[in-house]
Motif scaffolding. Structure first.
Motif, PDB file in Angstrom:
ATOM      1  N   ASN A  32       5.767  10.564   2.183  1.00  0.00           N
ATOM      2  CA  ASN A  32       5.750  11.275   1.806  1.00  0.00           C
ATOM      3  C   ASN A  32       6.655  12.153   0.695  1.00  0.00           C
ATOM      4  N   THR A  33       7.795  10.628   0.019  1.00  0.00           N
ATOM      5  CA  THR A  33       9.046  10.692  -0.400  1.00  0.00           C
ATOM      6  C   THR A  33       8.314   9.277  -1.935  1.00  0.00           C
ATOM      7  N   LEU A  34       7.719   7.929  -1.411  1.00  0.00           N
ATOM      8  CA  LEU A  34       7.263   7.538  -2.456  1.00  0.00           C
ATOM      9  C   LEU A  34       6.035   7.244  -2.146  1.00  0.00           C
ATOM     10  N   VAL A  35       5.447   7.624  -1.173  1.00  0.00           N
ATOM     11  CA  VAL A  35       4.092   6.758  -1.484  1.00  0.00           C
ATOM     12  C   VAL A  35       3.594   8.374  -0.154  1.00  0.00           C
ATOM     13  N   THR A  36       2.090   8.407  -0.128  1.00  0.00           N
ATOM     14  CA  THR A  36       1.205   8.957   1.072  1.00  0.00           C
ATOM     15  C   THR A  36       1.748   9.301   1.712  1.00  0.00           C
ATOM     16  N   TYR A  37       1.390   9.243   3.112  1.00  0.00           N
ATOM     17  CA  TYR A  37       1.516   8.951   4.695  1.00  0.00           C
ATOM     18  C   TYR A  37      -0.283   7.840   4.490  1.00  0.00           C
ATOM     19  N   ASN A  38      -0.733   8.156   3.619  1.00  0.00           N
ATOM     20  CA  ASN A  38      -1.952   6.884   4.183  1.00  0.00           C
ATOM     21  C   ASN A  38      -2.324   5.910   2.746  1.00  0.00           C
ATOM     22  N   ASP A  39      -1.257   5.777   2.060  1.00  0.00           N
ATOM     23  CA  ASP A  39      -0.847   4.235   0.942  1.00  0.00           C
ATOM     24  C   ASP A  39      -0.026   3.068   2.237  1.00  0.00           C
ATOM     25  N   PRO A  40      -0.328   2.330   2.064  1.00  0.00           N
ATOM     26  CA  PRO A  40       0.289   1.405   3.376  1.00  0.00           C
ATOM     27  C   PRO A  40       0.978   1.217   2.557  1.00  0.00           C
ATOM     28  N   GLU A  41       1.182   0.411   0.724  1.00  0.00           N
ATOM     29  CA  GLU A  41       1.742  -0.242   0.437  1.00  0.00           C
ATOM     30  C   GLU A  41       2.545   0.060  -0.777  1.00  0.00           C
ATOM     31  N   PRO A  42       2.993  -0.036  -2.131  1.00  0.00           N
ATOM     32  CA  PRO A  42       3.656   0.729  -2.668  1.00  0.00           C
ATOM     33  C   PRO A  42       2.621   0.749  -4.068  1.00  0.00           C
ATOM     34  N   THR A  43       2.362   1.953  -4.565  1.00  0.00           N
ATOM     35  CA  THR A  43       1.560   1.905  -5.568  1.00  0.00           C
ATOM     36  C   THR A  43       2.478   1.445  -6.747  1.00  0.00           C
ATOM     37  N   PRO A  44       1.931   0.819  -7.691  1.00  0.00           N
ATOM     38  CA  PRO A  44       2.245  -0.289  -9.006  1.00  0.00           C
ATOM     39  C   PRO A  44       3.343   1.184  -9.514  1.00  0.00           C
ATOM     40  N   GLN A  45       3.231   1.539  -9.826  1.00  0.00           N
ATOM     41  CA  GLN A  45       3.541   2.770 -10.508  1.00  0.00           C
ATOM     42  C   GLN A  45       5.208   3.292  -9.741  1.00  0.00           C
ATOM     43  N   TYR A  47       6.415   0.158  -7.421  1.00  0.00           N
ATOM     44  CA  TYR A  47       6.694  -0.907  -7.774  1.00  0.00           C
ATOM     45  C   TYR A  47       7.592  -0.692  -8.590  1.00  0.00           C
ATOM     46  N   GLU A  48       7.336  -0.743  -9.823  1.00  0.00           N
ATOM     47  CA  GLU A  48       7.571  -0.635 -11.292  1.00  0.00           C
ATOM     48  C   GLU A  48       9.187   0.623 -10.952  1.00  0.00           C
ATOM     49  N   TRP A  49       8.425   1.211 -10.978  1.00  0.00           N
ATOM     50  CA  TRP A  49      10.542   2.204 -10.715  1.00  0.00           C
ATOM     51  C   TRP A  49      11.000   1.458 -10.061  1.00  0.00           C
ATOM     52  N   LEU A  50      10.896   1.052  -8.225  1.00  0.00           N
ATOM     53  CA  LEU A  50      11.671   0.663  -7.421  1.00  0.00           C
ATOM     54  C   LEU A  50      12.396  -0.637  -8.306  1.00  0.00           C
ATOM     55  N   GLU A  51      11.306  -1.303  -8.413  1.00  0.00           N
ATOM     56  CA  GLU A  51      12.038  -2.911  -9.957  1.00  0.00           C
ATOM     57  C   GLU A  51      13.169  -2.847 -10.763  1.00  0.00           C
ATOM     58  N   LEU A  78       8.816  -6.283  -1.249  1.00  0.00           N
ATOM     59  CA  LEU A  78       9.509  -5.515  -2.414  1.00  0.00           C
ATOM     60  C   LEU A  78      10.572  -6.086  -2.325  1.00  0.00           C
ATOM     61  N   SER A  79      11.682  -7.266  -1.440  1.00  0.00           N
ATOM     62  CA  SER A  79      12.440  -7.352  -0.945  1.00  0.00           C
ATOM     63  C   SER A  79      13.527  -6.590  -1.118  1.00  0.00           C
ATOM     64  N   ILE A  80      13.406  -6.047  -0.065  1.00  0.00           N
ATOM     65  CA  ILE A  80      14.391  -4.456  -0.097  1.00  0.00           C
ATOM     66  C   ILE A  80      14.502  -4.257   1.740  1.00  0.00           C
ATOM     67  N   PRO A  81      15.429  -4.412   2.079  1.00  0.00           N
ATOM     68  CA  PRO A  81      15.453  -4.041   3.426  1.00  0.00           C
ATOM     69  C   PRO A  81      14.999  -2.846   4.253  1.00  0.00           C
ATOM     70  N   PHE A  82      14.508  -2.812   5.032  1.00  0.00           N
ATOM     71  CA  PHE A  82      14.608  -1.764   6.170  1.00  0.00           C
ATOM     72  C   PHE A  82      14.962  -1.267   7.356  1.00  0.00           C
ATOM     73  N   PHE A  83      14.416  -0.107   7.824  1.00  0.00           N
ATOM     74  CA  PHE A  83      14.713  -0.155   8.753  1.00  0.00           C
ATOM     75  C   PHE A  83      14.104   0.764   9.533  1.00  0.00           C
ATOM     76  N   ALA A  84      13.331   0.663  10.321  1.00  0.00           N
ATOM     77  CA  ALA A  84      12.465   2.113  10.746  1.00  0.00           C
ATOM     78  C   ALA A  84      12.902   2.812  11.956  1.00  0.00           C
ATOM     79  N   GLU A  85      11.581   3.261  13.002  1.00  0.00           N
ATOM     80  CA  GLU A  85      12.855   4.389  13.459  1.00  0.00           C
ATOM     81  C   GLU A  85      13.673   4.890  13.614  1.00  0.00           C
ATOM     82  N   ALA A  86      14.240   4.820  12.405  1.00  0.00           N
ATOM     83  CA  ALA A  86      15.672   5.501  12.313  1.00  0.00           C
ATOM     84  C   ALA A  86      16.189   6.372  12.644  1.00  0.00           C
TER      85      ALA A  86
END
Length: 184
Positions: A32-45, A47-51, A78-86
């Protein structure tokens, strides 16, 4: 818990802006910040913003309260580190996330869509906080109640920043004024 900054969406946040406020690292929520709960992967937009951020020297780390399989799938390309269940608003995992990318809290920001997780964790850890409205908020009773609880903090932000009535109305239309209904 009043956010330091509010943006209509992530695309309003630029590397130049972040550098102008002394930020060179971002702890970023996903759902809900970058994508909806239903988007499993980054949208092209997204992805481009993060790159663009990465190319500009802004470090990113994802911090999500969601489960590892969801976060792993999202971050795979994305090659960006992540932390789940934060466990946000707790700060232990957030501080570990910053350490993993060699970032200092005083030069970092917390980016997210929720006051009681993203903003609270960021404030408690000494980060600058960047709030965006939810992309497609859930409308179950828990989420509606949570957004109503956030309302006084958002209202205080906008009272301290006059002339932004349209943004406040937009936030309300995406959250507390959103009618209960079936999710897409």
């Amino acid at each position: 818990m009043i956010p330091d900054y509010y943006f209509n969406d992530i695309y309003c946040i630029t590397p130049d802006f972040l550098r102008s406020i002394g930020v060179d690292a971002v702890v970023c929520d996903i759902d809900n910040t970058l994508v909806t709960y239903n988007d499993p992967e980054p949208t092209p937009q997204v992805y481009e913003w993060l790159e663009n951020m990465k190319k500009s020297g802004i470090k990113f780390v994802f911090l999500s309260n969601n489960h590892p399989p969801r976060v792993e799938r999202f971050t795979k390309s994305l090659s960006i580190p992540f932390f789940a269940e934060a466990k946000k608003p707790g700060t232990a995992v957030l501080l570990s996330a910053l350490e993993s990318i060699g970032a200092k809290p005083s030069r970092s920001a917390s980016l997210g869509d929720q006051i009681f997780t993203d903003m609270m964790a960021g404030k408690r850890a000494g980060l600058i906080t960047l709030l965006v409205p939810p992309i497609d908020d859930l409308t179950d009773a828990f989420h509606r109640l949570k957004r109503k609880g956030e309302y006084p903090f958002i209202r205080r932000f906008f009272r301290a920043h006059p002339g932004r009535d349209a943004e406040f109305e937009r936030w309300k239309s995406l959250t507390v004024n959103k009618k209960k209904g079936k999710q897409k």
